[in-house]
Write an enzyme that holds these catalytic residues in place. Structure first.
Site: not given
Ligand SMILES: Nc1ncnc2c1ncn2[C@@H]1O[C@H](COP(=O)(O)OP(=O)(O)OP(=O)(O)O)[C@@H](O)[C@H]1O
Ligand SMILES: [Mg+2]
Length: 315
Positions: A222-224, A227, A253-254
């Site tokens: 995942s990339m925030g 996507g 992420g959850d």
């Molecule tokens: N700013 C944003 N705008 C749109 N979608 C987002 C954004 N941030 C996160 N997402 C969505 O959430 C998904 C997971 O985000 P992210 O990669 O930040 O997960 P993470 O770092 O594992 O998060 P966590 O802190 O919950 O563990 C992304 O693939 C995207 O679909």
């Molecule tokens: Mg995470």
């Protein structure tokens, strides 16, 4: 399909709203609340909101278990947490809405003893009889062996259960050896584990494809706001969220992991799972709190998600 989520180090999230928060001063809070937290608890909450049958386990301090008990009762989540003496940790979030900053104060959490770990395995064994899929989320507190997840995955594999792992650091690298079926690190967690900086989707793909094997069939990076990259042995695609204004990225992420598992439980194709996973995560980032919105909102988000095949460009 019944699902179990495992949270070995849950937390109560204490959110305190303080406008213009200042360190070293007396601050007056506007509002304060306690929420049952921990990554596996969040995943279970989203799944339960979606109408799926879900159980939770891990370790809970018996002295403040009531916050969790109320939460599980409200969401109709089956509570299989092992109670341990003392309290579950409380993580404090100071929300300064006036300045749009959040200050986090996280505590380490207690270490379950041998007795509790034996009770935990009894729960896992019982759950393995009814749950087809196990989600292992979050980090392992210092004091538990680094191979805690690896052992758990090996056990669940021996029972022919599916495992989805969302963790980072040493817990992730140790667990990979046991071959979890699906992993979902974010791009920074993947880079940190491999000790390299991943600066593009191409670099992330090259790093992640090396982790795909006969056991670990799906790797999701995942990339925030960019996507996520879904990778299987012979295919990869990017799932791209629309650009939207967000309220909080807590639990993105959850929610993604929950949406993925929800899709798998409906036997959707991986692309449709990715679409649903992203719709779940969009629900999380566009709202405060950790309840999933109604299904028409999720459906609307699903339509806004774009799936782009990822083709390796040879250099
Ligand atoms: N700013 C944003 N705008 C749109 N979608 C987002 C954004 N941030 C996160 N997402 C969505 O959430 C998904 C997971 O985000 P992210 O990669 O930040 O997960 P993470 O770092 O594992 O998060 P966590 O802190 O919950 O563990 C992304 O693939 C995207 O679909
Ligand atoms: Mg995470």
């Amino acid at each position: 399909m019944k699902i179990a989520t495992i949270t070995v180090n849950p937390a109560i999230d204490q959110t305190v709203s303080v406008d213009n928060f200042q360190t070293g001063a007396v601050n007056r809070s506007r509002d304060m609340r306690f929420d049952a937290g921990g990554k596996g608890v969040n995943v279970a909450s989203f799944l339960a909101d979606y109408g799926l049958n879900v159980a939770v386990t891990g370790f809970l301090g018996e002295e403040n278990a009531d916050v969790f008990e109320r939460h599980f009762a409200r969401k109709k989540i089956e509570d299989r947490f092992v109670r341990v003496p003392g309290e579950t940790r409380v993580n404090i979030k100071i929300m300064d809405e006036a300045n749009q900053v959040t200050t986090d104060l996280n505590t380490p959490g207690q270490i379950p003893g041998e007795y509790a770990i034996t009770r935990f395995y009894e729960q896992i064994e019982a759950l393995a009889q009814t749950c087809e899929c196990f989600v292992l989320s979050g980090n392992i507190q210092a004091g538990l062996p680094a191979d805690f997840y690896a052992e758990l995955i090996a056990f669940l594999k021996s029972k022919k259960r599916m495992t989805v792992l969302d963790t980072s650091g040493e817990a992730l690298s140790a667990a990979l050896k046991a071959g979890p079926n699906i992993i979902k690190p974010n791009i920074d967690e993947l880079g940190a584990m491999l000790n390299q900086s991943l600066n593009s989707i191409e670099e992330a793909h090259a790093a992640a494809i090396a982790l795909v094997n006969d056991d670990t069939k799906i790797v999701i990076i995942s990339m925030g706001s960019d996507g996520a990259l879904f990778i299987e042995k012979n295919a990869a695609f990017i799932v791209r969220p629309p650009s939207i204004s967000i309220k909080s990225t807590v639990g993105a992420g959850d929610a993604m992991v929950a949406g993925l598992v929800a899709g798998l439980s409906k036997k959707l194709s991986l692309q449709e799972c990715a679409r649903l996973a992203t719709a779940f995560s969009l629900s999380a980032v566009t709202r405060l709190g950790r309840d999933l919105p109604a299904s028409d909102v999720i459906n609307e988000f699903q339509k806004q998600v774009e799936i782009i095949p990822f083709v390796v460009t040879k250099s």
